[in-house]
Scaffold this active site. Structure first.
Site, PDB file in Angstrom:
ATOM      1  N   ARG A 117       0.856  -1.187   0.000  1.00  0.00           N
ATOM      2  CA  ARG A 117       0.000   0.000   0.000  1.00  0.00           C
ATOM      3  C   ARG A 117       0.894   1.240   0.000  1.00  0.00           C
ATOM      4  O   ARG A 117       1.880   1.283   0.749  1.00  0.00           O
ATOM      5  CB  ARG A 117      -0.907   0.035   1.239  1.00  0.00           C
ATOM      6  CG  ARG A 117      -2.132  -0.872   1.143  1.00  0.00           C
ATOM      7  CD  ARG A 117      -3.151  -0.326   0.153  1.00  0.00           C
ATOM      8  NE  ARG A 117      -4.307  -1.169  -0.050  1.00  0.00           N
ATOM      9  CZ  ARG A 117      -4.426  -2.097  -0.993  1.00  0.00           C
ATOM     10  NH1 ARG A 117      -3.437  -2.342  -1.828  1.00  0.00           N
ATOM     11  NH2 ARG A 117      -5.529  -2.785  -1.128  1.00  0.00           N
TER      12      ARG A 117
ATOM     13  N   ASP B 281       4.624  -0.601  -6.940  1.00  0.00           N
ATOM     14  CA  ASP B 281       3.365  -0.965  -7.602  1.00  0.00           C
ATOM     15  C   ASP B 281       2.214  -0.198  -6.958  1.00  0.00           C
ATOM     16  O   ASP B 281       1.063  -0.342  -7.367  1.00  0.00           O
ATOM     17  CB  ASP B 281       3.117  -2.474  -7.474  1.00  0.00           C
ATOM     18  CG  ASP B 281       1.948  -2.930  -8.326  1.00  0.00           C
ATOM     19  OD1 ASP B 281       1.879  -2.518  -9.506  1.00  0.00           O
ATOM     20  OD2 ASP B 281       1.089  -3.683  -7.825  1.00  0.00           O
TER      21      ASP B 281
ATOM     22  N   GLU C 153      -2.427   7.372  -5.497  1.00  0.00           N
ATOM     23  CA  GLU C 153      -2.504   6.656  -6.783  1.00  0.00           C
ATOM     24  C   GLU C 153      -3.894   6.701  -7.405  1.00  0.00           C
ATOM     25  O   GLU C 153      -4.031   6.549  -8.628  1.00  0.00           O
ATOM     26  CB  GLU C 153      -2.062   5.200  -6.618  1.00  0.00           C
ATOM     27  CG  GLU C 153      -2.988   4.366  -5.740  1.00  0.00           C
ATOM     28  CD  GLU C 153      -2.490   2.935  -5.563  1.00  0.00           C
ATOM     29  OE1 GLU C 153      -1.313   2.749  -5.224  1.00  0.00           O
ATOM     30  OE2 GLU C 153      -3.293   2.005  -5.751  1.00  0.00           O
TER      31      GLU C 153
ATOM     32  N   HIS D 108      -0.296  -0.429  -9.892  1.00  0.00           N
ATOM     33  CA  HIS D 108      -1.049  -1.305  -8.977  1.00  0.00           C
ATOM     34  C   HIS D 108      -1.609  -2.527  -9.732  1.00  0.00           C
ATOM     35  O   HIS D 108      -2.822  -2.750  -9.766  1.00  0.00           O
ATOM     36  CB  HIS D 108      -2.183  -0.539  -8.281  1.00  0.00           C
ATOM     37  CG  HIS D 108      -2.523  -1.139  -6.947  1.00  0.00           C
ATOM     38  ND1 HIS D 108      -2.763  -0.398  -5.825  1.00  0.00           N
ATOM     39  CD2 HIS D 108      -2.672  -2.438  -6.561  1.00  0.00           C
ATOM     40  CE1 HIS D 108      -3.045  -1.190  -4.815  1.00  0.00           C
ATOM     41  NE2 HIS D 108      -2.994  -2.440  -5.234  1.00  0.00           N
TER      42      HIS D 108
HETATM   43  P1  NAD Z   1      -1.885 -10.564   5.129  1.00  0.00           P
HETATM   44  O1  NAD Z   1      -2.809 -10.001   6.157  1.00  0.00           O
HETATM   45  O2  NAD Z   1      -1.959 -12.029   4.839  1.00  0.00           O
HETATM   46  O3  NAD Z   1      -0.377 -10.221   5.529  1.00  0.00           O
HETATM   47  C1  NAD Z   1       0.027  -9.011   6.080  1.00  0.00           C
HETATM   48  C2  NAD Z   1       1.098  -9.328   7.118  1.00  0.00           C
HETATM   49  O4  NAD Z   1       1.638  -8.085   7.595  1.00  0.00           O
HETATM   50  C3  NAD Z   1       0.552 -10.076   8.341  1.00  0.00           C
HETATM   51  O5  NAD Z   1       1.299 -11.255   8.545  1.00  0.00           O
HETATM   52  C4  NAD Z   1       0.707  -9.084   9.474  1.00  0.00           C
HETATM   53  O6  NAD Z   1       0.980  -9.698  10.729  1.00  0.00           O
HETATM   54  C5  NAD Z   1       1.893  -8.263   8.984  1.00  0.00           C
HETATM   55  N1  NAD Z   1       2.009  -6.951   9.635  1.00  0.00           N
HETATM   56  C6  NAD Z   1       1.020  -6.076   9.932  1.00  0.00           C
HETATM   57  N2  NAD Z   1       1.529  -4.990  10.539  1.00  0.00           N
HETATM   58  C7  NAD Z   1       2.870  -5.188  10.615  1.00  0.00           C
HETATM   59  C8  NAD Z   1       3.954  -4.438  11.145  1.00  0.00           C
HETATM   60  N3  NAD Z   1       3.773  -3.246  11.710  1.00  0.00           N
HETATM   61  N4  NAD Z   1       5.188  -4.949  11.051  1.00  0.00           N
HETATM   62  C9  NAD Z   1       5.406  -6.175  10.491  1.00  0.00           C
HETATM   63  N5  NAD Z   1       4.429  -6.935   9.988  1.00  0.00           N
HETATM   64  C10 NAD Z   1       3.179  -6.452  10.053  1.00  0.00           C
HETATM   65  O7  NAD Z   1      -2.123  -9.710   3.829  1.00  0.00           O
HETATM   66  P2  NAD Z   1      -1.822 -10.127   2.310  1.00  0.00           P
HETATM   67  O8  NAD Z   1      -3.044 -10.722   1.711  1.00  0.00           O
HETATM   68  O9  NAD Z   1      -0.537 -10.895   2.273  1.00  0.00           O
HETATM   69  O10 NAD Z   1      -1.646  -8.673   1.663  1.00  0.00           O
HETATM   70  C11 NAD Z   1      -0.482  -7.920   1.957  1.00  0.00           C
HETATM   71  C12 NAD Z   1      -0.566  -6.538   1.335  1.00  0.00           C
HETATM   72  O11 NAD Z   1      -0.626  -6.639  -0.090  1.00  0.00           O
HETATM   73  C13 NAD Z   1      -1.810  -5.734   1.740  1.00  0.00           C
HETATM   74  O12 NAD Z   1      -1.405  -4.412   2.035  1.00  0.00           O
HETATM   75  C14 NAD Z   1      -2.661  -5.717   0.501  1.00  0.00           C
HETATM   76  O13 NAD Z   1      -3.454  -4.562   0.451  1.00  0.00           O
HETATM   77  C15 NAD Z   1      -1.596  -5.714  -0.578  1.00  0.00           C
HETATM   78  N6  NAD Z   1      -2.072  -6.179  -1.887  1.00  0.00           N
HETATM   79  C16 NAD Z   1      -1.564  -5.579  -3.002  1.00  0.00           C
HETATM   80  C17 NAD Z   1      -1.968  -6.000  -4.280  1.00  0.00           C
HETATM   81  C18 NAD Z   1      -1.419  -5.385  -5.526  1.00  0.00           C
HETATM   82  O14 NAD Z   1      -2.077  -5.470  -6.576  1.00  0.00           O
HETATM   83  N7  NAD Z   1      -0.239  -4.777  -5.489  1.00  0.00           N
HETATM   84  C19 NAD Z   1      -2.906  -7.028  -4.389  1.00  0.00           C
HETATM   85  C20 NAD Z   1      -3.386  -7.638  -3.236  1.00  0.00           C
HETATM   86  C21 NAD Z   1      -2.960  -7.213  -1.985  1.00  0.00           C
END
Ligand code: NAD
Length: 330
Positions: free
Chosen positions: A235, A259, A264, A296
């Protein structure tokens, strides 16, 4: 026959929708390109189910109107659902569902692609080639299995990325608030600052929350090696963009792949050819040959799009059939 209206549908989603429709002959799926807004909600009359995917927040008056029209749910075909007000939905007996994990692999593969783009200096070679400079001097690459990859947030996507990097022979270190024992065969958990100090590539995969807003700030960037790269697939607001620009300008960092960027919604997924860009940060980042920007698109793969369509329609149908979907978020 249950009638589901699917909004903000892109042409490239139609094949996936047809495949779902073919497997569910008892349901009629109608698609439209417009978003759910106060100005369009009346056009949803006559349907039983609603599937959305949109960038603008849904106004408060939409929820009671949907209730009055007989809707029982709103299914987002995205992981995020911040365009929806969960309380207002609940007050109007609307179940909200999302697609929590449509394909962690899709985003993890982009992290790998971005990493290779940076570590093989492809942006810099492209920049030289655009000036008809075909020399290679100064751009020796580092092989991936000689590198340490730092994953911040080893959840679904970060964990999948860790497995990909490990499979290629890289050393993977990670920081997360919660350690997952299932990942201990591919990565080593370390404190946040240690990951920043040791990694050749820092790949961000946290969710956006209070603890991750500006997680990568001036101090965090100052801990990274000047030869290291930053990859942000999660994000925009997780990175302080001004601090990143400063670090890149001052050569505190070798490069970045982004990305996602703060603001954005004003430029990604728009064709702004020939126009002034609405963000000075984007102008500065674009001018840097060691910065890769993609709009993205981590989610934008064949498997992810099919899963978004399938899971959102399955969730909508579950509510219409009186079941509790596993994807319910309110
Ligand atoms: P997820 O919830 O499975 O994983 C996120 C991880 O971050 C968790 O394990 C959590 O414990 C950890 N976390 C939270 N706060 C933290 C901190 N302060 N320090 C360290 N670790 C911390 O989520 P996901 O499904 O793996 O998605 C991850 C990210 O990818 C999200 O932000 C989501 O919005 C983004 N995303 C981006 C796209 C894209 O097109 N680029 C697509 C899907 C998801």
């Amino acid at each position: 026959m249950a009638k589901i209206l699917m909004l903000s549908v892109r042409p490239d989603e139609q094949a996936a929708i047809k495949a779902w429709q073919d497997r569910h002959p008892g349901v009629e799926v109608t698609t439209a390109a417009w978003e759910l807004r106060a100005s369009t909600v009346d056009q949803t009359a006559g349907f039983d189910g609603l599937v959305i995917q949109q960038r603008y927040n849904i106004e408060a008056e939409v929820y009671p109107k949907l209730k009055a029209l007989g809707f029982k749910q709103i299914s987002a075909r995205t992981a995020g659902f911040d365009v929806l007000d969960l309380d207002l939905a609940k007050q109007n007996n609307l179940v909200v569902t999302n697609v929590p994990a449509y394909s962690p692999r899709s985003v993890a593969e982009l992290a790998l692609a971005h990493t290779l783009r940076l570590t093989r200096n492809l942006e810099l070679f492209d920049d030289r080639a655009s000036r008809q400079d075909f020399r290679w001097a100064g751009l020796q690459a580092k092989e991936i299995h000689s590198l340490t990859i730092g994953i911040i947030g080893a959840g679904r996507i970060g964990g999948t990325a860790a497995r990909l990097f490990h499979a290629l022979g890289a050393k993977v270190i990670a920081n997360d608030l919660v350690e997952n024992p299932e990942l201990k065969d591919v990565l080593t958990y370390l404190p946040f600052e240690e990951v920043l100090k040791q990694a050749d590539v820092v790949s961000l995969h946290v969710d956006l929350n209070e603890s991750t807003h500006n997680l990568i700030d001036e101090h965090a960037l100052s801990l990274m090696k000047p030869t290291a790269f930053l990859v942000n697939e999660c994000r925009g607001p997780v990175v302080d963009t001004d601090a990143l620009i400063n670090a890149l300008e001052n050569k505190q960092l070798a490069g970045a792949a982004l990305d996602t960027l703060t603001g954005e919604e004003n430029f990604f997924n728009f064709n702004l050819e020939g126009q002034a860009l609405p963000s000075q940060q984007l102008v500065k980042l674009r001018a840097m040959p060691n910065v890769v920007i993609t709009p993205h698109v981590g989610f934008y793969t064949n498997i992810a799009v099919q899963n978004m369509v399938d899971i959102s329609l399955d969730s909508a149908l579950a509510v219409l059939e009186g079941q509790k979907p596993t994807t319910q978020v309110n």
